[in-house]
Motif scaffolding. Structure first.
Motif, PDB file in Angstrom:
ATOM      1  N   GLU A 294       0.814  -1.213   0.000  1.00  0.00           N
ATOM      2  CA  GLU A 294       0.000   0.000   0.000  1.00  0.00           C
ATOM      3  C   GLU A 294       0.854   1.273   0.000  1.00  0.00           C
ATOM      4  O   GLU A 294       0.507   2.255  -0.655  1.00  0.00           O
ATOM      5  CB  GLU A 294      -0.947   0.002   1.198  1.00  0.00           C
ATOM      6  CG  GLU A 294      -1.969   1.109   1.139  1.00  0.00           C
ATOM      7  CD  GLU A 294      -3.041   0.983   2.211  1.00  0.00           C
ATOM      8  OE1 GLU A 294      -3.847   1.929   2.308  1.00  0.00           O
ATOM      9  OE2 GLU A 294      -3.091  -0.025   2.929  1.00  0.00           O
ATOM     10  N   ASN A 295       1.973   1.254   0.677  1.00  0.00           N
ATOM     11  CA  ASN A 295       2.813   2.453   0.724  1.00  0.00           C
ATOM     12  C   ASN A 295       3.494   2.756  -0.617  1.00  0.00           C
ATOM     13  O   ASN A 295       4.103   3.803  -0.782  1.00  0.00           O
ATOM     14  CB  ASN A 295       3.839   2.375   1.852  1.00  0.00           C
ATOM     15  CG  ASN A 295       4.838   1.262   1.660  1.00  0.00           C
ATOM     16  OD1 ASN A 295       4.753   0.470   0.731  1.00  0.00           O
ATOM     17  ND2 ASN A 295       5.793   1.191   2.573  1.00  0.00           N
TER      18      ASN A 295
ATOM     19  N   LYS B 256      -4.123   6.518  -2.570  1.00  0.00           N
ATOM     20  CA  LYS B 256      -4.251   6.287  -1.120  1.00  0.00           C
ATOM     21  C   LYS B 256      -5.294   7.227  -0.529  1.00  0.00           C
ATOM     22  O   LYS B 256      -6.114   6.823   0.291  1.00  0.00           O
ATOM     23  CB  LYS B 256      -2.906   6.473  -0.429  1.00  0.00           C
ATOM     24  CG  LYS B 256      -1.947   5.330  -0.669  1.00  0.00           C
ATOM     25  CD  LYS B 256      -0.755   5.396   0.250  1.00  0.00           C
ATOM     26  CE  LYS B 256       0.268   6.340  -0.300  1.00  0.00           C
ATOM     27  NZ  LYS B 256       1.550   6.323   0.401  1.00  0.00           N
ATOM     28  N   SER B 257      -5.286   8.475  -0.965  1.00  0.00           N
ATOM     29  CA  SER B 257      -6.250   9.460  -0.478  1.00  0.00           C
ATOM     30  C   SER B 257      -7.677   9.057  -0.855  1.00  0.00           C
ATOM     31  O   SER B 257      -8.598   9.173  -0.046  1.00  0.00           O
ATOM     32  CB  SER B 257      -5.908  10.832  -1.045  1.00  0.00           C
ATOM     33  OG  SER B 257      -6.858  11.776  -0.647  1.00  0.00           O
ATOM     34  N   TYR B 258      -7.867   8.585  -2.086  1.00  0.00           N
ATOM     35  CA  TYR B 258      -9.193   8.126  -2.540  1.00  0.00           C
ATOM     36  C   TYR B 258      -9.691   6.986  -1.648  1.00  0.00           C
ATOM     37  O   TYR B 258     -10.839   6.996  -1.197  1.00  0.00           O
ATOM     38  CB  TYR B 258      -9.121   7.679  -4.002  1.00  0.00           C
ATOM     39  CG  TYR B 258     -10.453   7.260  -4.567  1.00  0.00           C
ATOM     40  CD1 TYR B 258     -11.270   8.182  -5.202  1.00  0.00           C
ATOM     41  CD2 TYR B 258     -10.901   5.944  -4.470  1.00  0.00           C
ATOM     42  CE1 TYR B 258     -12.504   7.803  -5.720  1.00  0.00           C
ATOM     43  CE2 TYR B 258     -12.125   5.561  -4.972  1.00  0.00           C
ATOM     44  CZ  TYR B 258     -12.915   6.503  -5.599  1.00  0.00           C
ATOM     45  OH  TYR B 258     -14.139   6.120  -6.105  1.00  0.00           O
ATOM     46  N   LEU B 259      -8.835   6.026  -1.399  1.00  0.00           N
ATOM     47  CA  LEU B 259      -9.226   4.892  -0.550  1.00  0.00           C
ATOM     48  C   LEU B 259      -9.545   5.344   0.868  1.00  0.00           C
ATOM     49  O   LEU B 259     -10.538   4.911   1.450  1.00  0.00           O
ATOM     50  CB  LEU B 259      -8.108   3.844  -0.535  1.00  0.00           C
ATOM     51  CG  LEU B 259      -7.786   3.179  -1.873  1.00  0.00           C
ATOM     52  CD1 LEU B 259      -6.558   2.290  -1.735  1.00  0.00           C
ATOM     53  CD2 LEU B 259      -8.972   2.391  -2.396  1.00  0.00           C
ATOM     54  N   ASP B 260      -8.723   6.229   1.415  1.00  0.00           N
ATOM     55  CA  ASP B 260      -8.947   6.739   2.771  1.00  0.00           C
ATOM     56  C   ASP B 260     -10.237   7.539   2.880  1.00  0.00           C
ATOM     57  O   ASP B 260     -10.902   7.521   3.904  1.00  0.00           O
ATOM     58  CB  ASP B 260      -7.776   7.617   3.214  1.00  0.00           C
ATOM     59  CG  ASP B 260      -6.504   6.827   3.456  1.00  0.00           C
ATOM     60  OD1 ASP B 260      -6.583   5.593   3.605  1.00  0.00           O
ATOM     61  OD2 ASP B 260      -5.423   7.455   3.474  1.00  0.00           O
TER      62      ASP B 260
ATOM     63  N   ASN C   9      -4.126   7.681 -12.395  1.00  0.00           N
ATOM     64  CA  ASN C   9      -4.641   7.529 -11.028  1.00  0.00           C
ATOM     65  C   ASN C   9      -6.125   7.854 -10.918  1.00  0.00           C
ATOM     66  O   ASN C   9      -6.599   8.259  -9.858  1.00  0.00           O
ATOM     67  CB  ASN C   9      -3.829   8.362 -10.037  1.00  0.00           C
ATOM     68  CG  ASN C   9      -2.357   8.012 -10.064  1.00  0.00           C
ATOM     69  OD1 ASN C   9      -1.985   6.904 -10.453  1.00  0.00           O
ATOM     70  ND2 ASN C   9      -1.527   8.945  -9.674  1.00  0.00           N
ATOM     71  N   GLN C  10      -6.849   7.670 -12.004  1.00  0.00           N
ATOM     72  CA  GLN C  10      -8.301   7.883 -12.010  1.00  0.00           C
ATOM     73  C   GLN C  10      -9.002   6.535 -11.875  1.00  0.00           C
ATOM     74  O   GLN C  10      -8.593   5.543 -12.488  1.00  0.00           O
ATOM     75  CB  GLN C  10      -8.746   8.546 -13.310  1.00  0.00           C
ATOM     76  CG  GLN C  10      -8.163   9.919 -13.512  1.00  0.00           C
ATOM     77  CD  GLN C  10      -8.451  10.442 -14.917  1.00  0.00           C
ATOM     78  OE1 GLN C  10      -8.328   9.727 -15.904  1.00  0.00           O
ATOM     79  NE2 GLN C  10      -8.842  11.701 -14.987  1.00  0.00           N
ATOM     80  N   VAL C  11     -10.068   6.516 -11.105  1.00  0.00           N
ATOM     81  CA  VAL C  11     -10.866   5.302 -10.960  1.00  0.00           C
ATOM     82  C   VAL C  11     -11.538   4.995 -12.288  1.00  0.00           C
ATOM     83  O   VAL C  11     -12.150   5.869 -12.905  1.00  0.00           O
ATOM     84  CB  VAL C  11     -11.953   5.483  -9.880  1.00  0.00           C
ATOM     85  CG1 VAL C  11     -12.780   4.225  -9.745  1.00  0.00           C
ATOM     86  CG2 VAL C  11     -11.356   5.863  -8.557  1.00  0.00           C
ATOM     87  N   ILE C  12     -11.430   3.732 -12.723  1.00  0.00           N
ATOM     88  CA  ILE C  12     -12.103   3.330 -13.960  1.00  0.00           C
ATOM     89  C   ILE C  12     -13.072   2.167 -13.739  1.00  0.00           C
ATOM     90  O   ILE C  12     -13.895   1.889 -14.598  1.00  0.00           O
ATOM     91  CB  ILE C  12     -11.103   2.989 -15.081  1.00  0.00           C
ATOM     92  CG1 ILE C  12     -10.116   1.904 -14.641  1.00  0.00           C
ATOM     93  CG2 ILE C  12     -10.366   4.237 -15.537  1.00  0.00           C
ATOM     94  CD1 ILE C  12      -9.215   1.394 -15.750  1.00  0.00           C
ATOM     95  N   ASP C  13     -12.989   1.524 -12.563  1.00  0.00           N
ATOM     96  CA  ASP C  13     -13.883   0.394 -12.315  1.00  0.00           C
ATOM     97  C   ASP C  13     -13.944   0.124 -10.808  1.00  0.00           C
ATOM     98  O   ASP C  13     -12.910   0.090 -10.145  1.00  0.00           O
ATOM     99  CB  ASP C  13     -13.353  -0.845 -13.037  1.00  0.00           C
ATOM    100  CG  ASP C  13     -14.346  -1.998 -13.078  1.00  0.00           C
ATOM    101  OD1 ASP C  13     -15.524  -1.803 -12.725  1.00  0.00           O
ATOM    102  OD2 ASP C  13     -13.942  -3.106 -13.477  1.00  0.00           O
ATOM    103  N   ILE C  14     -15.160  -0.045 -10.294  1.00  0.00           N
ATOM    104  CA  ILE C  14     -15.368  -0.425  -8.899  1.00  0.00           C
ATOM    105  C   ILE C  14     -16.413  -1.531  -8.885  1.00  0.00           C
ATOM    106  O   ILE C  14     -17.515  -1.350  -9.392  1.00  0.00           O
ATOM    107  CB  ILE C  14     -15.887   0.753  -8.031  1.00  0.00           C
ATOM    108  CG1 ILE C  14     -15.010   1.984  -8.177  1.00  0.00           C
ATOM    109  CG2 ILE C  14     -15.986   0.323  -6.573  1.00  0.00           C
ATOM    110  CD1 ILE C  14     -15.589   3.230  -7.508  1.00  0.00           C
ATOM    111  N   ASP C  15     -16.065  -2.672  -8.320  1.00  0.00           N
ATOM    112  CA  ASP C  15     -16.993  -3.792  -8.203  1.00  0.00           C
ATOM    113  C   ASP C  15     -17.087  -4.196  -6.748  1.00  0.00           C
ATOM    114  O   ASP C  15     -16.064  -4.358  -6.081  1.00  0.00           O
ATOM    115  CB  ASP C  15     -16.511  -4.994  -9.022  1.00  0.00           C
ATOM    116  CG  ASP C  15     -16.548  -4.729 -10.508  1.00  0.00           C
ATOM    117  OD1 ASP C  15     -17.603  -4.294 -10.999  1.00  0.00           O
ATOM    118  OD2 ASP C  15     -15.528  -4.949 -11.180  1.00  0.00           O
TER     119      ASP C  15
END
Length: 146
Positions: free
Chosen positions: A30-31, A38-42, A80-86
């Protein structure tokens, strides 16, 4: 004739290497993620932890495939853009564009979104009922996907 066979075999080997040799996939920690990811996930998945992160470089295109312990898989492109979330359950409202969230809340009030994907210029969401809806880049409804 023997030289032709050897040349053909070498050419075939080179072609296979060029197709498969350009892909580099590695598991990272993760680091090692870019700070924006990391910011998006947080921000959006505060109660989830990463279980696996794959950094994939295929044909000079970078992507990150992240598996979370809450049943969510997220893919980011090289920008670093989200393209898919399942997910296996309802995705956080904060990850769904507001126009799409408004549309689904109004027209599918008993359902919830378990998947979101950027496909070309369009966006798709999968509802918990397996209905897949397609929207344009502004989040305006286009159609139900078969």
């Amino acid at each position: 004739m023997k030289d032709l066979k050897i040349s053909s075999i070498l050419l075939l080997g080179l072609m296979i290497f060029s197709v498969f040799g350009c892909e580099k996939e590695e598991i990272i920690k993760e680091n090692e993620l870019p700070s924006s990811i990391k910011s998006y996930l947080d921000t959006h998945f505060t109660s989830c932890n990463t279980t696996k992160i794959i950094k994939d470089e295929e044909s000079n295109e970078l992507s990150y495939d992240i598996t979370l312990d809450c049943g969510v898989n997220i893919e980011f492109n090289g920008n670093n853009q989200v393209i898919d979330i399942d997910g296996t359950s309802q995705l956080p409202n904060s990850v769904i564009p507001s126009n799409i969230l408004d549309y689904t809340s109004t027209n599918y009030s008993n359902d919830f979104i378990i998947g979101w994907e950027l496909e070309g210029n369009n966006q798709r969401v999968e509802m918990n009922t397996n209905v897949v809806l397609e929207f344009d880049s502004n989040g305006d409804f286009l159609r139900i996907v078969d």
